[in-house]
Design an enzyme around this catalytic site. Structure first.
Site, PDB file in Angstrom:
ATOM      1  N   LYS A 205       0.859  -1.186   0.000  1.00  0.00           N
ATOM      2  CA  LYS A 205       0.000   0.000   0.000  1.00  0.00           C
ATOM      3  C   LYS A 205       0.896   1.238   0.000  1.00  0.00           C
ATOM      4  O   LYS A 205       1.458   1.608   1.027  1.00  0.00           O
ATOM      5  CB  LYS A 205      -0.894   0.033   1.240  1.00  0.00           C
ATOM      6  CG  LYS A 205      -1.970   1.096   1.139  1.00  0.00           C
ATOM      7  CD  LYS A 205      -2.351   1.755   2.458  1.00  0.00           C
ATOM      8  CE  LYS A 205      -1.523   2.943   2.826  1.00  0.00           C
ATOM      9  NZ  LYS A 205      -1.531   4.102   1.903  1.00  0.00           N
ATOM     10  N   GLU A 286       9.335   1.784  11.603  1.00  0.00           N
ATOM     11  CA  GLU A 286      10.384   2.808  11.608  1.00  0.00           C
ATOM     12  C   GLU A 286       9.691   4.162  11.581  1.00  0.00           C
ATOM     13  O   GLU A 286       8.926   4.450  10.655  1.00  0.00           O
ATOM     14  CB  GLU A 286      11.301   2.614  10.401  1.00  0.00           C
ATOM     15  CG  GLU A 286      12.026   1.269  10.426  1.00  0.00           C
ATOM     16  CD  GLU A 286      12.870   1.083  11.671  1.00  0.00           C
ATOM     17  OE1 GLU A 286      13.746   1.921  11.927  1.00  0.00           O
ATOM     18  OE2 GLU A 286      12.630   0.120  12.417  1.00  0.00           O
ATOM     19  N   CYS A 320      13.246  11.967   7.778  1.00  0.00           N
ATOM     20  CA  CYS A 320      13.246  11.548   9.180  1.00  0.00           C
ATOM     21  C   CYS A 320      14.596  11.859   9.808  1.00  0.00           C
ATOM     22  O   CYS A 320      14.700  12.048  11.005  1.00  0.00           O
ATOM     23  CB  CYS A 320      12.933  10.067   9.283  1.00  0.00           C
ATOM     24  SG  CYS A 320      13.975   9.092   8.212  1.00  0.00           S
ATOM     25  N   GLU A 416       8.111  16.598  16.081  1.00  0.00           N
ATOM     26  CA  GLU A 416       8.589  16.500  14.699  1.00  0.00           C
ATOM     27  C   GLU A 416       7.720  17.384  13.804  1.00  0.00           C
ATOM     28  O   GLU A 416       6.508  17.208  13.743  1.00  0.00           O
ATOM     29  CB  GLU A 416       8.544  15.052  14.208  1.00  0.00           C
ATOM     30  CG  GLU A 416       9.209  14.887  12.849  1.00  0.00           C
ATOM     31  CD  GLU A 416       9.095  13.478  12.271  1.00  0.00           C
ATOM     32  OE1 GLU A 416       7.985  12.926  12.247  1.00  0.00           O
ATOM     33  OE2 GLU A 416      10.130  12.945  11.831  1.00  0.00           O
TER      34      GLU A 416
HETATM   35  P1  NAP Z   1       2.387   8.666   7.868  1.00  0.00           P
HETATM   36  O1  NAP Z   1       1.398   9.730   7.741  1.00  0.00           O
HETATM   37  O2  NAP Z   1       2.526   7.949   9.148  1.00  0.00           O
HETATM   38  O3  NAP Z   1       2.091   7.634   6.698  1.00  0.00           O
HETATM   39  C1  NAP Z   1       2.928   6.532   6.425  1.00  0.00           C
HETATM   40  C2  NAP Z   1       2.121   5.453   5.754  1.00  0.00           C
HETATM   41  O4  NAP Z   1       1.133   4.958   6.673  1.00  0.00           O
HETATM   42  C3  NAP Z   1       1.339   5.946   4.534  1.00  0.00           C
HETATM   43  O5  NAP Z   1       1.350   4.934   3.557  1.00  0.00           O
HETATM   44  C4  NAP Z   1      -0.051   6.149   5.112  1.00  0.00           C
HETATM   45  O6  NAP Z   1      -1.077   6.081   4.149  1.00  0.00           O
HETATM   46  C5  NAP Z   1      -0.134   4.970   6.061  1.00  0.00           C
HETATM   47  N1  NAP Z   1      -1.182   5.075   7.076  1.00  0.00           N
HETATM   48  C6  NAP Z   1      -1.827   6.177   7.534  1.00  0.00           C
HETATM   49  N2  NAP Z   1      -2.715   5.844   8.494  1.00  0.00           N
HETATM   50  C7  NAP Z   1      -2.641   4.496   8.646  1.00  0.00           C
HETATM   51  C8  NAP Z   1      -3.292   3.541   9.484  1.00  0.00           C
HETATM   52  N3  NAP Z   1      -4.220   3.897  10.380  1.00  0.00           N
HETATM   53  N4  NAP Z   1      -2.959   2.242   9.371  1.00  0.00           N
HETATM   54  C9  NAP Z   1      -2.014   1.856   8.496  1.00  0.00           C
HETATM   55  N5  NAP Z   1      -1.360   2.705   7.667  1.00  0.00           N
HETATM   56  C10 NAP Z   1      -1.669   4.007   7.751  1.00  0.00           C
HETATM   57  O7  NAP Z   1       3.847   9.217   7.508  1.00  0.00           O
HETATM   58  P2  NAP Z   1       4.228  10.074   6.240  1.00  0.00           P
HETATM   59  O8  NAP Z   1       3.647  11.422   6.385  1.00  0.00           O
HETATM   60  O9  NAP Z   1       3.946   9.316   4.999  1.00  0.00           O
HETATM   61  O10 NAP Z   1       5.819  10.104   6.372  1.00  0.00           O
HETATM   62  C11 NAP Z   1       6.501  10.983   7.213  1.00  0.00           C
HETATM   63  C12 NAP Z   1       6.899  10.292   8.497  1.00  0.00           C
HETATM   64  O11 NAP Z   1       7.698   9.162   8.218  1.00  0.00           O
HETATM   65  C13 NAP Z   1       7.755  11.168   9.388  1.00  0.00           C
HETATM   66  O12 NAP Z   1       7.327  11.008  10.711  1.00  0.00           O
HETATM   67  C14 NAP Z   1       9.151  10.591   9.198  1.00  0.00           C
HETATM   68  O13 NAP Z   1      10.028  10.829  10.264  1.00  0.00           O
HETATM   69  C15 NAP Z   1       8.858   9.149   9.033  1.00  0.00           C
HETATM   70  N6  NAP Z   1       9.944   8.446   8.358  1.00  0.00           N
HETATM   71  C16 NAP Z   1      10.724   7.597   9.088  1.00  0.00           C
HETATM   72  C17 NAP Z   1      11.771   6.933   8.488  1.00  0.00           C
HETATM   73  C18 NAP Z   1      12.642   5.991   9.261  1.00  0.00           C
HETATM   74  O14 NAP Z   1      13.384   5.227   8.649  1.00  0.00           O
HETATM   75  N7  NAP Z   1      12.599   6.005  10.579  1.00  0.00           N
HETATM   76  C19 NAP Z   1      12.018   7.126   7.132  1.00  0.00           C
HETATM   77  C20 NAP Z   1      11.189   7.996   6.421  1.00  0.00           C
HETATM   78  C21 NAP Z   1      10.152   8.635   7.048  1.00  0.00           C
HETATM   79  P3  NAP Z   1      -1.661   7.439   3.492  1.00  0.00           P
HETATM   80  O15 NAP Z   1      -0.536   8.033   2.737  1.00  0.00           O
HETATM   81  O16 NAP Z   1      -2.747   6.935   2.629  1.00  0.00           O
HETATM   82  O17 NAP Z   1      -2.119   8.295   4.636  1.00  0.00           O
END
Ligand code: NAP
Ligand code: MG
Length: 515
Positions: A205, A286, A320, A416
């Site tokens: 997804k 992560e 991140c 963040e």
């Molecule tokens: P996000 O809003 O948490 O979304 C990540 C993924 O989760 C998306 O595919 C999202 O789908 C999905 N999602 C949302 N709600 C969900 C639920 N209830 N159940 C299952 N999946 C769900 O994060 P983002 O805005 O895409 O990315 C930014 C974040 O990622 C930041 O916090 C960053 O620090 C973190 N990050 C961490 C790393 C690491 O290696 N630690 C690397 C990169 C990014 P939708 O897009 O459809 O909402």
């Protein structure tokens, strides 16, 4: 034969030829704007009534494409089909599975301009960042292919008289892969290919902001010879189908990268046993960061300023690993701040199709509003020194913002933000700097600019982050070189691109035979 792993070099797009090739690729994508992108379930491309428009964050009137959206019924279909495919894929020789990844890496190299161009259009990545994302995707494929070949022949366990003892790694089953949008090809490729090369099948997804890049990955894997059914490609909104995927009794594991809130939600829900579920779900999560760069009094302040500006504002701070806090020790504060302000003033913000811009847009409207809100919070919590203005209104542009004298426990120093917002914090000495650096819920990346050996050694032991860097920027971890993942609420510390990573998607079977 597979030679030793080497990181894919990143291109700089300074030569006329590189620029021309890229501009042609951008023009080709522009000619294809508004096309439909289907799901890929049970070996078939499926178009659904409901479609999600993926837009260009630099110019929101441009619709890159319309992406079909999975619902619960389609998830059920995809789950059944993935388990069917698991029966054969899990028995394919590990070397043959690895070869699919190597072929996919070759295809990515050949289709590089097309991939870089779509990163610029769908994710708003400036060109060099876009290229680095493609290079990292290639690295993940090359690295995990070799890792699987290594793990296919684990060393024999201790042997005892009268028995033959063996260990082998076997796959888990069907996994749900949920990547973020910010490294739309690299992280999606790394999370998917690691699960596949180990013999699992997946429901992928993609993030709703970057599903077209995800669909290109799926196309490339099939071009590389991956059998149908191994990847079930099911774009859809996380808030609509996320819980259903995580809760599904047939989900064997979940590999997630994204925000802390969603990660915690998945961790909790996956722990609940569902009717008909025969295992404990494995979760790799992560999550976010609040990464700090400490600058000591005797540090090379020019080098520090350069590293800070790249770490804080590269890809608009939407990493991140991005530095969102600078902790300056004693007398380093003023001259360092001056140097950082001077460099930041020179940064240009605009549509990455202008290959010379430094910063592109913020990914979407909700992030854009959230960042602008944090800038208002910052004005109350610290001294507003620079930036934070909106850019051209046809996209989500924000000028990089810097706040001074921010208290270590202020919201902009703890939460963040995921945008181009940097907080400068004072520390009276190096010990206090380390204390402040560690005093958040996260523990992902960190950097120290210092010369004194005792301080570097203190940081080596006490700066509690998964990825620590000395006298260099805190972003840009290289596959194989700096295995990536954070401590505390930054996640499970799975260390993507490291020698332990594939074990997340395998289980060990011990077989003893009486002789
Ligand atoms: P996000 O809003 O948490 O979304 C990540 C993924 O989760 C998306 O595919 C999202 O789908 C999905 N999602 C949302 N709600 C969900 C639920 N209830 N159940 C299952 N999946 C769900 O994060 P983002 O805005 O895409 O990315 C930014 C974040 O990622 C930041 O916090 C960053 O620090 C973190 N990050 C961490 C790393 C690491 O290696 N630690 C690397 C990169 C990014 P939708 O897009 O459809 O909402
Ligand atoms: Mg999001």
């Amino acid at each position: 034969m597979i030679g030793p792993f080497k990181n894919e070099p990143v291109r700089q797009y300074k030569t006329e030829e590189e620029r021309r090739e890229l501009k042609e690729a951008i023009a080709q994508w522009e000619g294809r704007f508004g096309q439909n992108y289907p799901l890929w379930v049970d070996g078939r491309k499926i178009e659904t009534e409901k479609k999600h428009a993926s837009i260009n964050p630099s110019k929101t009137s441009e619709i890159i494409g319309y992406v079909s959206q999975a619902d619960r019924h389609i998830v059920d279909q995809a789950m059944a089909s993935a388990w069917e495919a698991f029966k054969t894929w899990s028995r394919v020789e590990p070397e043959a599975r690895a070869r699919v990844l190597l072929r996919a890496a070759g295809i990515m190299r050949r289709r590089r301009a097309e991939l870089v161009a779509i990163e610029m259009l769908e994710a708003g990545k400036p060109v060099v960042e876009a290229d680095a994302d493609v290079a990292e995707a290639i690295d993940f494929l090359e690295y995990y292919a070799r890792e699987m070949v290594r793990l296919a022949h684990p060393p024999a366990p201790v042997q005892i008289p009268g028995e033959s003892n063996e260990i082998r790694y076997i796959p888990l089953g069907v996994g749900v892969i949920i990547p973020p949008w910010n490294f739309p090809l690299a992280i999606l490729t790394g999370m998917s290919s690691s699960a596949i090369v180990t013999g699992n099948t997946i429901l992928l997804k993609p993030a709703s902001n970057t599903p077209i890049i995800g669909s290109l990955f799926v196309e490339i894997m099939h071009q590389a010879g991956l059998p149908e059914g191994v990847i079930q490609f099911i774009p859809g909104s996380g808030s609509e189908i996320g819980d259903y995927l995580v809760d599904h009794p047939k989900t064997r594991f979940i590999s997630f990268t994204g925000s802390k809130d969603v990660g915690l939600r998945i961790w909790q829900r996956a722990a609940v046993h569902q009717e008909g579920q025969k295992w404990l779900k494995r979760v790799v999560a992560e999550m976010g960061g609040k990464d700090a760069i400490i600058v000591d009094e005797d540090a090379d302040l020019d080098a520090a300023a350069e590293g800070i500006v790249i770490s804080a504002f590269g890809f608009q701070g939407q990493k991140c690993s991005a530095a969102s806090r600078v902790i300056a020790v004693g007398s380093a504060y003023e001259p360092l701040l001056e140097k950082v302000l001077e460099r930041t003033r020179k940064l240009t913000v605009g549509d990455p199709r202008d290959l010379d811009v430094d910063l592109g847009p913020i990914i979407d409207e909700s992030q854009y509003r959230k960042i602008l809100d944090y800038i208002e919070v910052g004005k109350r919590e610290g001294k507003h020194l620079l930036g934070g203005e909106r850019g051209p209104t046809d996209g989500y542009f924000i000028r990089p913002a810097i706040f001074g004298d921010v208290p270590p426990r202020a919201r902009i120093a703890q939460e963040e933000i995921f945008g181009p917002v940097l907080a400068f914090i004072r520390a009276k000495d190096f010990d206090e700097a380390i204390h402040i650096a560690n005093d958040t819920d996260y523990g992902l990346t960190g950097a120290v600019y210092a010369r004194r050996m005792e301080h570097l050694e203190k940081a080596r032991a006490e700066f509690h982050v998964g990825n620590l860097y000395f006298n260099r920027k805190c972003t840009g971890a290289l596959v194989g070189v700096q295995p990536f993942g954070g401590f505390n609420l930054s996640g499970t510390d799975a260390k993507a691109g490291g020698p332990d990573y594939l074990l997340n998607f395998l289980q060990m079977k011990s077989i003893a035979e009486r002789l």
